[in-house]
Design an enzyme around this catalytic site. Structure first.
Site, PDB file in Angstrom:
ATOM      1  N   PRO A  24       4.910 -36.717 -51.227  1.00  0.00           N
ATOM      2  CG  PRO A  24       3.432 -38.100 -52.435  1.00  0.00           C
ATOM      3  CD  PRO A  24       4.535 -38.129 -51.501  1.00  0.00           C
ATOM      4  CE  LYS A  25       1.905 -29.583 -46.032  1.00  0.00           C
ATOM      5  NZ  LYS A  25       0.381 -29.852 -45.618  1.00  0.00           N
ATOM      6  CD1 TRP A  26       0.332 -37.633 -48.210  1.00  0.00           C
ATOM      7  CD2 TRP A  26      -1.270 -38.291 -49.934  1.00  0.00           C
ATOM      8  NE1 TRP A  26       0.788 -38.677 -49.102  1.00  0.00           N
ATOM      9  CE2 TRP A  26      -0.144 -39.281 -50.108  1.00  0.00           C
ATOM     10  CE3 TRP A  26      -2.332 -38.264 -50.638  1.00  0.00           C
ATOM     11  CZ2 TRP A  26      -0.062 -39.979 -51.018  1.00  0.00           C
ATOM     12  CZ3 TRP A  26      -2.403 -39.279 -51.694  1.00  0.00           C
ATOM     13  CH2 TRP A  26      -1.304 -39.928 -51.812  1.00  0.00           C
ATOM     14  CD  GLU A 169      -2.203 -29.063 -48.559  1.00  0.00           C
ATOM     15  OE1 GLU A 169      -2.990 -28.246 -48.475  1.00  0.00           O
ATOM     16  OE2 GLU A 169      -1.621 -29.724 -47.727  1.00  0.00           O
TER      17      GLU A 169
END
Length: 321
Positions: A24-26, A169
């Site tokens: 995941p893109k945090w 994101e």
């Protein structure tokens, strides 16, 4: 000196293929975290220990000689709160301790660059991941988390679709065999919205209560900072969060021909070009400017001016050499 972070380049589709893993893109502050000595380093190389006392305490529970790459995030009311990170960014030591109790943050680790003081960036990501998993399997402070990872693109798509509501994101795709290339865009990011950064060079209205922001970028040929666009009118909340970050330069900039607001850039008060903001750029360009007003997303005090792309690029170009 600690190595620069590895970066990702934007892609229009989720990458697929053999040897890829997905994370995941945090939505947080990109950070490197070290132990013995404990240090928390922003993407722009600022030591920010004072802002995150709960993370300093957590890192002191880990073995010495580590350097991790990751993201500082804050979960509030069931989602990631970037506003909470902004509040911490300007807090003094006492206020930071108060916020640590009321709005605790987490460090989400996604890479390991040093073990026992030994640089392991030239080892494959799969090896570095196994070392991280071993570290986190031994028990750890609740303020420290290990990012999720999968080699299944369908799982990655489920994360992309299902986690956007809580502030994820998008997805970052990485090669399991890849080494850690500091300063290089060797990863790929698949985001819900393509955003970029610009430097604030002026405020429409007053610096104390800006109606809109005038944006600048360095010219890739001359290195000169020049006006490339302006934001839509800011909301009251956006004015309140941005104004404290602006410092008047003492100059008043006259109107200049453009297509913004019926043919002219409104007169604006100049500000010291030190504040970075995140924007959604306009697709139309002319004469080295975004042709229409752009959408303001938020301030980015975690980024330095050197992190801002040049010209009208969406991403900062890979350094030569």
């Amino acid at each position: 000196m600690d190595p620069q972070p590895m970066l990702a380049r934007a892609t229009a589709e989720l990458p697929t293929g053999p040897g890829l893993v997905y994370e995941p893109k945090w939505d947080g502050f990109r950070t490197r975290a070290g132990t013995a000595p404990t240090r928390i380093i922003s993407r722009s190389d600022e030591v920010t220990d004072r802002r995150w006392p709960e993370l300093v305490a957590a890192l002191e529970t880990l073995p010495g000689g580590l350097l991790m790459d990751g993201e500082i995030v804050c979960w509030l009311e069931g989602g990631l709160s970037f506003d909470a990170l902004l509040r911490r960014n300007n807090a003094g030591a006492r206020r930071a301790r108060e916020l640590a109790r009321a709005e605790p943050v987490h460090f989400v680790a996604f890479d390991l660059l040093r073990v026992d003081g030994r640089d392991i960036r030239n080892r494959p990501l799969a090896y570095r991941r196994r070392r991280l998993e071993r570290l986190f399997a031994e028990g750890h402070d609740p303020h420290l988390d290990l990012t999720w990872q999968t080699d299944d693109p369908e799982t990655a798509r489920e994360w992309y679709e299902g986690l956007s509501a809580v502030g994820i994101e998008g997805i970052v795709a990485k090669s399991a065999d890849g080494v850690y290339e500091s300063g290089r865009r060797g990863w790929r990011k698949y985001k819900h919205t393509v955003t970029t950064e610009a430097v604030v060079v002026g405020a429409v209205g007053s610096v104390e209560r800006p109606e809109a922001l005038v944006l600048g970028r360095r010219d890739p040929d001359t290195g000169e900072l020049r006006v490339v666009g302006r934001t839509r009118d800011l909301t009251p909340a956006q004015r309140a969060e941005t104004a404290p970050l602006l410092t008047p330069s003492g100059e008043w900039v006259a109107s200049a021909p453009s297509r913004w607001r019926g043919g002219e850039t409104p007169p604006h008060a100049g500000v010291v070009p030190e504040t970075v903001v995140e924007i959604v750029p306009d697709t139309g360009t002319a004469s080295g400017k975004w042709r229409h007003v752009v959408r303001f997303v938020r301030p980015r005090p975690d980024l330095g001016v050197a992190e801002v792309p040049e010209g009208l690029d969406v991403e900062r170009r890979t350094p030569s050499g």
